[in-house]
Design a protein around this motif. Structure first.
Motif, PDB file in Angstrom:
ATOM      1  N   GLN A   1      -3.805   8.574  -5.082  1.00  0.00           N
ATOM      2  CA  GLN A   1      -3.902   7.383  -4.240  1.00  0.00           C
ATOM      3  C   GLN A   1      -4.756   6.292  -4.880  1.00  0.00           C
ATOM      4  O   GLN A   1      -4.403   5.112  -4.846  1.00  0.00           O
ATOM      5  CB  GLN A   1      -4.467   7.768  -2.870  1.00  0.00           C
ATOM      6  CG  GLN A   1      -3.468   8.595  -2.051  1.00  0.00           C
ATOM      7  CD  GLN A   1      -4.046   8.984  -0.713  1.00  0.00           C
ATOM      8  OE1 GLN A   1      -5.058   9.661  -0.645  1.00  0.00           O
ATOM      9  NE2 GLN A   1      -3.400   8.567   0.362  1.00  0.00           N
TER      10      GLN A   1
ATOM     11  N   PRO B   1       0.892  12.486   6.037  1.00  0.00           N
ATOM     12  CA  PRO B   1      -0.057  11.939   7.014  1.00  0.00           C
ATOM     13  C   PRO B   1      -0.788  10.707   6.480  1.00  0.00           C
ATOM     14  O   PRO B   1      -1.120   9.791   7.246  1.00  0.00           O
ATOM     15  CB  PRO B   1      -1.047  13.093   7.227  1.00  0.00           C
ATOM     16  CG  PRO B   1      -0.312  14.316   6.826  1.00  0.00           C
ATOM     17  CD  PRO B   1       0.600  13.895   5.720  1.00  0.00           C
ATOM     18  N   ALA B   2      -1.015  10.666   5.191  1.00  0.00           N
ATOM     19  CA  ALA B   2      -1.697   9.522   4.594  1.00  0.00           C
ATOM     20  C   ALA B   2      -0.823   8.275   4.681  1.00  0.00           C
ATOM     21  O   ALA B   2      -1.294   7.194   5.048  1.00  0.00           O
ATOM     22  CB  ALA B   2      -2.051   9.825   3.145  1.00  0.00           C
TER      23      ALA B   2
ATOM     24  N   GLY C   1       0.550  17.049   2.400  1.00  0.00           N
ATOM     25  CA  GLY C   1      -0.709  16.361   2.179  1.00  0.00           C
ATOM     26  C   GLY C   1      -0.589  14.848   2.217  1.00  0.00           C
ATOM     27  O   GLY C   1      -1.488  14.151   2.694  1.00  0.00           O
ATOM     28  N   LEU C   2       0.543  14.349   1.735  1.00  0.00           N
ATOM     29  CA  LEU C   2       0.671  12.909   1.574  1.00  0.00           C
ATOM     30  C   LEU C   2       1.333  12.210   2.762  1.00  0.00           C
ATOM     31  O   LEU C   2       1.043  11.035   3.036  1.00  0.00           O
ATOM     32  CB  LEU C   2       1.464  12.613   0.290  1.00  0.00           C
ATOM     33  CG  LEU C   2       1.034  11.388  -0.523  1.00  0.00           C
ATOM     34  CD1 LEU C   2      -0.460  11.384  -0.783  1.00  0.00           C
ATOM     35  CD2 LEU C   2       1.819  11.330  -1.830  1.00  0.00           C
TER      36      LEU C   2
ATOM     37  N   GLN D   1       0.938   4.151  -2.984  1.00  0.00           N
ATOM     38  CA  GLN D   1       0.788   5.594  -2.817  1.00  0.00           C
ATOM     39  C   GLN D   1       1.942   6.378  -3.424  1.00  0.00           C
ATOM     40  O   GLN D   1       1.735   7.416  -4.042  1.00  0.00           O
ATOM     41  CB  GLN D   1       0.640   5.923  -1.332  1.00  0.00           C
ATOM     42  CG  GLN D   1      -0.687   5.428  -0.782  1.00  0.00           C
ATOM     43  CD  GLN D   1      -0.889   5.807   0.657  1.00  0.00           C
ATOM     44  OE1 GLN D   1      -0.112   5.407   1.516  1.00  0.00           O
ATOM     45  NE2 GLN D   1      -1.914   6.572   0.915  1.00  0.00           N
TER      46      GLN D   1
ATOM     47  N   GLY E   1      -6.844  -0.749   4.916  1.00  0.00           N
ATOM     48  CA  GLY E   1      -5.535  -0.104   4.947  1.00  0.00           C
ATOM     49  C   GLY E   1      -5.517   1.257   4.292  1.00  0.00           C
ATOM     50  O   GLY E   1      -4.824   2.175   4.758  1.00  0.00           O
ATOM     51  N   LEU E   2      -6.303   1.394   3.222  1.00  0.00           N
ATOM     52  CA  LEU E   2      -6.219   2.608   2.423  1.00  0.00           C
ATOM     53  C   LEU E   2      -7.222   3.683   2.831  1.00  0.00           C
ATOM     54  O   LEU E   2      -6.954   4.879   2.669  1.00  0.00           O
ATOM     55  CB  LEU E   2      -6.410   2.250   0.943  1.00  0.00           C
ATOM     56  CG  LEU E   2      -5.593   3.052  -0.073  1.00  0.00           C
ATOM     57  CD1 LEU E   2      -4.121   3.089   0.297  1.00  0.00           C
ATOM     58  CD2 LEU E   2      -5.782   2.474  -1.462  1.00  0.00           C
TER      59      LEU E   2
ATOM     60  N   LEU F   1       0.824  -1.211   0.000  1.00  0.00           N
ATOM     61  CA  LEU F   1       0.000   0.000   0.000  1.00  0.00           C
ATOM     62  C   LEU F   1       0.860   1.263   0.000  1.00  0.00           C
ATOM     63  O   LEU F   1       0.488   2.270  -0.609  1.00  0.00           O
ATOM     64  CB  LEU F   1      -0.942  -0.009   1.209  1.00  0.00           C
ATOM     65  CG  LEU F   1      -2.013  -1.106   1.176  1.00  0.00           C
ATOM     66  CD1 LEU F   1      -2.907  -1.029   2.409  1.00  0.00           C
ATOM     67  CD2 LEU F   1      -2.843  -1.005  -0.095  1.00  0.00           C
TER      68      LEU F   1
ATOM     69  N   ALA G   1      -7.068  10.826   5.740  1.00  0.00           N
ATOM     70  CA  ALA G   1      -6.053  11.776   6.203  1.00  0.00           C
ATOM     71  C   ALA G   1      -5.841  12.892   5.183  1.00  0.00           C
ATOM     72  O   ALA G   1      -5.532  14.029   5.546  1.00  0.00           O
ATOM     73  CB  ALA G   1      -4.742  11.043   6.469  1.00  0.00           C
ATOM     74  N   VAL G   2      -6.024  12.562   3.910  1.00  0.00           N
ATOM     75  CA  VAL G   2      -5.875  13.592   2.879  1.00  0.00           C
ATOM     76  C   VAL G   2      -7.112  14.480   2.821  1.00  0.00           C
ATOM     77  O   VAL G   2      -7.028  15.690   2.630  1.00  0.00           O
ATOM     78  CB  VAL G   2      -5.641  12.943   1.491  1.00  0.00           C
ATOM     79  CG1 VAL G   2      -5.700  13.979   0.388  1.00  0.00           C
ATOM     80  CG2 VAL G   2      -4.302  12.227   1.484  1.00  0.00           C
TER      81      VAL G   2
ATOM     82  N   ARG H   1      -6.784  19.061  -2.718  1.00  0.00           N
ATOM     83  CA  ARG H   1      -6.751  17.657  -2.305  1.00  0.00           C
ATOM     84  C   ARG H   1      -7.223  16.647  -3.347  1.00  0.00           C
ATOM     85  O   ARG H   1      -6.914  15.468  -3.225  1.00  0.00           O
ATOM     86  CB  ARG H   1      -7.605  17.494  -1.029  1.00  0.00           C
ATOM     87  CG  ARG H   1      -7.109  18.349   0.137  1.00  0.00           C
ATOM     88  CD  ARG H   1      -5.705  17.941   0.534  1.00  0.00           C
ATOM     89  NE  ARG H   1      -5.100  18.875   1.481  1.00  0.00           N
ATOM     90  CZ  ARG H   1      -4.247  18.512   2.426  1.00  0.00           C
ATOM     91  NH1 ARG H   1      -3.896  17.246   2.544  1.00  0.00           N
ATOM     92  NH2 ARG H   1      -3.729  19.424   3.234  1.00  0.00           N
TER      93      ARG H   1
ATOM     94  N   LEU I   1      -4.384  14.666  -4.924  1.00  0.00           N
ATOM     95  CA  LEU I   1      -3.753  13.651  -4.087  1.00  0.00           C
ATOM     96  C   LEU I   1      -4.651  12.430  -3.908  1.00  0.00           C
ATOM     97  O   LEU I   1      -4.160  11.298  -3.842  1.00  0.00           O
ATOM     98  CB  LEU I   1      -3.393  14.255  -2.712  1.00  0.00           C
ATOM     99  CG  LEU I   1      -2.307  15.332  -2.748  1.00  0.00           C
ATOM    100  CD1 LEU I   1      -2.008  15.857  -1.345  1.00  0.00           C
ATOM    101  CD2 LEU I   1      -1.021  14.787  -3.383  1.00  0.00           C
TER     102      LEU I   1
ATOM    103  N   ALA J   1      -0.654   7.006   8.088  1.00  0.00           N
ATOM    104  CA  ALA J   1      -1.853   6.236   8.458  1.00  0.00           C
ATOM    105  C   ALA J   1      -1.733   4.782   8.013  1.00  0.00           C
ATOM    106  O   ALA J   1      -2.262   3.880   8.660  1.00  0.00           O
ATOM    107  CB  ALA J   1      -3.089   6.877   7.834  1.00  0.00           C
ATOM    108  N   VAL J   2      -1.031   4.558   6.932  1.00  0.00           N
ATOM    109  CA  VAL J   2      -0.840   3.192   6.459  1.00  0.00           C
ATOM    110  C   VAL J   2       0.220   2.477   7.294  1.00  0.00           C
ATOM    111  O   VAL J   2       0.097   1.285   7.598  1.00  0.00           O
ATOM    112  CB  VAL J   2      -0.434   3.179   4.967  1.00  0.00           C
ATOM    113  CG1 VAL J   2      -0.044   1.780   4.533  1.00  0.00           C
ATOM    114  CG2 VAL J   2      -1.572   3.705   4.111  1.00  0.00           C
TER     115      VAL J   2
ATOM    116  N   ILE K   1       2.611  18.750  -1.454  1.00  0.00           N
ATOM    117  CA  ILE K   1       2.497  17.305  -1.588  1.00  0.00           C
ATOM    118  C   ILE K   1       3.013  16.616  -0.331  1.00  0.00           C
ATOM    119  O   ILE K   1       2.393  15.684   0.194  1.00  0.00           O
ATOM    120  CB  ILE K   1       3.273  16.829  -2.827  1.00  0.00           C
ATOM    121  CG1 ILE K   1       2.578  17.323  -4.097  1.00  0.00           C
ATOM    122  CG2 ILE K   1       3.386  15.311  -2.830  1.00  0.00           C
ATOM    123  CD1 ILE K   1       3.319  17.006  -5.363  1.00  0.00           C
TER     124      ILE K   1
ATOM    125  N   ALA L   1      -5.921   6.311   5.098  1.00  0.00           N
ATOM    126  CA  ALA L   1      -4.948   7.149   4.400  1.00  0.00           C
ATOM    127  C   ALA L   1      -5.647   8.231   3.583  1.00  0.00           C
ATOM    128  O   ALA L   1      -5.260   9.404   3.604  1.00  0.00           O
ATOM    129  CB  ALA L   1      -4.075   6.289   3.496  1.00  0.00           C
TER     130      ALA L   1
END
Lengths: 193, 193
Positions: free
Chosen positions: B154, A184-185, A181-182, A154, B181-182, A150, B188-189, B147, B150, A188-189, A178, B185
């Motif tokens: 994803q 934190p994503a 924004g990315l 991303q 899982g995703l 995953l 979060a975005v 956003r 992004l 999270a994974v 970017i 994420a």
DNA sequence: GTCTATAATTCGATAGAC
DNA sequence: GTCTATCGAATTATAGAC
């Protein structure tokens, strides 16, 4: 005993020619993929004759293979604070992609991997040999097994939309936007609750 | 029991042939991209002569264009609870991709968009016309502008690694694992702190 | 509506002169 | 080491018979 390479400067010249071919090949393969780049065009870009490409690289497939060599140069994640790993990864790939030199090679790999079986296999190898171990070192093997894919999705999704497809909604963002924004994503994974 | 009935202005046979060509074309374009699919192969798959493809679609580019038509069928996100939007998006794309019919068309679009300029432009149109407005409706225009790209990265990253590249680390996951899982994420975005 | 035959290109690859 | 010339294969696209 070498018999036929005694001509002065012959080595230098051939090396320079070879490097010029490789540079042109990476540019073409990266811009148009495997099928649409012709040996003739690569030779033209390099300022030499098409037959020279055959002489130095054998055939189109081997030239392509030479252009695919790449090292992601991932940093050692074990020396990075846990909550900074995601941001470190995003920044690293952004820098790799924005820099011309590595960018070309990464573009070749990603663009070609989508339509060329051989390049696809190379992509599998590179991620298995470079990305997966780097994540396993910090996540542990069992969590990494479930999350490395995953994370790759991303990071490659970013490369796909920004550098290959050039979706306006993605190219309009600054590297900082970017990253903010990315990161934190991806965090999270990496850190499931 | 088939019976010759006289229909005033419809030719069923030609429509069926045309549909068979289009179906074969989507399969080939989706599996191998634009350059590597030949009109001959499409015709062979459809069980007809290559010249029929020319007759119905003019040329290879127009056949390709016909195969690119696609509707993402995004659900109305305004009727989804805010904290379920991310999961809804992931699940929707997973279902679209896993389902054969839509999967083919999406594969055509994504695979071709990487190496074909025309398909790339189509991808831009589709995301501008379908994804961006759907997100703007729930995020508001200014947050969506920063956003939507992004989120697209994803979702397309998932499609890229699972269905195009087929990275083992991604194909090994079940749809449920991907969703679990995703979704955080993407949330979060969508919900920056 | 469907197919045969073929024209017109393009490209990868080889042979050989210098 | 570099280039000229060319072969052979594959492909798009057209013309026309049935």
């Amino acid at each position: 005993m070498r018999q036929e390479t005694e001509i002065p400067n012959a080595d230098k010249r051939s090396e320079r020619t070879k490097a010029a071919i490789l540079r042109a090949a990476r540019e073409r393969f990266g811009a148009h993929g495997y099928e649409r780049t012709t040996i003739r065009a690569v030779a033209s870009d390099a300022g030499i004759d098409p037959s020279m490409v055959m002489r130095y690289f054998g055939n189109k497939a081997q030239l392509f293979d030479a252009a695919l060599a790449i090292d992601l140069l991932l940093p050692d994640l074990t020396s990075v604070p846990a909550d900074e790993i995601a941001r470190t990864l995003v920044r690293h790939f952004l820098e790799r992609w924005e820099g011309d030199l590595a960018g070309d090679a990464l573009l070749v790999l990603l663009r070609s991997a989508v339509t060329n079986e051989h390049a696809g296999a190379r992509m599998h190898e590179i991620f298995a040999a470079q990305v997966a171990p780097a994540l396993a070192a910090v996540l542990g093997p069992e969590l990494a097994a479930r999350r490395a894919g995953l994370v790759s999705a991303q990071l490659l999704g970013l490369g796909l939309t920004r550098y290959l497809l050039r979706l306006p909604a993605v190219t309009a963002l600054t590297p900082d936007e970017i990253e903010d924004g990315l990161a934190p994503a991806i965090r999270a994974v990496l850190e499931p609750k």
